[in-house]
Write a protein that holds these residues in place. Structure first.
Motif, PDB file in Angstrom:
ATOM      1  N   TYR A  33       9.275  -3.819  10.316  1.00 56.07           N
ATOM      2  CA  TYR A  33       9.379  -3.337   8.934  1.00 56.07           C
ATOM      3  C   TYR A  33       8.243  -2.375   8.604  1.00 56.07           C
ATOM      4  O   TYR A  33       8.465  -1.338   7.984  1.00 56.07           O
ATOM      5  N   LEU A  34       7.017  -2.716   8.996  1.00 57.73           N
ATOM      6  CA  LEU A  34       5.884  -1.829   8.716  1.00 57.73           C
ATOM      7  C   LEU A  34       6.114  -0.460   9.344  1.00 57.73           C
ATOM      8  O   LEU A  34       5.823   0.577   8.727  1.00 57.73           O
ATOM      9  N   LYS A  35       6.661  -0.431  10.561  1.00 60.13           N
ATOM     10  CA  LYS A  35       6.963   0.844  11.214  1.00 60.13           C
ATOM     11  C   LYS A  35       7.988   1.656  10.426  1.00 60.13           C
ATOM     12  O   LYS A  35       7.869   2.870  10.315  1.00 60.13           O
ATOM     13  N   THR A  36       8.990   0.959   9.855  1.00 53.62           N
ATOM     14  CA  THR A  36      10.006   1.688   9.067  1.00 53.62           C
ATOM     15  C   THR A  36       9.407   2.280   7.800  1.00 53.62           C
ATOM     16  O   THR A  36       9.992   3.189   7.215  1.00 53.62           O
ATOM     17  N   GLN A  37       8.249   1.780   7.388  1.00 49.84           N
ATOM     18  CA  GLN A  37       7.576   2.287   6.189  1.00 49.84           C
ATOM     19  C   GLN A  37       6.518   3.340   6.533  1.00 49.84           C
ATOM     20  O   GLN A  37       5.703   3.707   5.689  1.00 49.84           O
TER      21      GLN A  37
END
Length: 183
Positions: A33-37
């Protein structure tokens, strides 16, 4: 020497607790999720799985020292990778709980753990919520053992004065994590 909270740039987020509580699943989900942000995140897997020594109920003091020091070494190695966030599938504190549960407290290890636990920006305590532990061929499926480790983690958290976020759901953890990045 450990970096102080003011000196470090990489944020460290660790899921803590006993085995079999889905920490690995949650840590993968959070890193993704952090990567998608747009946050450059990486994942540190549980080091106990790499141990050349016996783990679980058969662990020795050497096993637990190896796991504890390997955890610290691998976290430090990530600091050179210029990432924004490191999501850890354990912390030094819960690794130390396996030592304490079987062998008792150790003054030198207490000092190392108490100091190193300050390098985490967010600790998420994952509770036992399931009636059984998935048999992955590595971790113990003994529920009493799991409970004892969980209780030892709680004792160490209190003893070291460590503040944790109790895990409720992944959305709640995402919000806490994004706060660390000013989002």
């Amino acid at each position: 020497m450990f970096l102080s909270l003011e000196e470090k740039e990489m944020k460290k987020i660790a899921f803590i607790g006993t085995h079999g509580t889905r920490k690995t699943t949650y840590s993968h989900g959070l890193a993704y999720y952090l990567k998608t942000q747009g946050i450059n995140a990486d994942l540190l897997y549980e080091v106990a799985r790499k141990s050349p020594l016996p783990i679980n109920e058969d662990r020795t003091p050497s096993t637990q020292r190896w796991i504890l020091h390997t955890q610290i070494a691998e976290e430090l190695a990530f600091e050179k990778q210029e990432i924004d966030a490191l999501v850890c599938d354990r912390s030094v504190l819960d690794n130390y709980a396996y030592f304490v549960e079987k062998f008792g407290r150790d003054v030198a290890l207490d000092a190392i753990v108490k100091s190193h636990v300050k390098t985490y920006d967010l600790l998420i305590k994952v509770p036992i919520t399931r009636d059984q532990i998935d048999d992955d061929g590595i971790r113990s499926t003994d529920k009493d053992f799991q409970r004892r480790i969980d209780e030892t983690v709680d004792i160490l958290l209190k003893s070291f004065g460590v503040i944790v976020v109790p895990f409720e759901n992944i959305d709640q953890i995402v919000k806490h994590s994004l706060k660390r990045f000013g989002n």
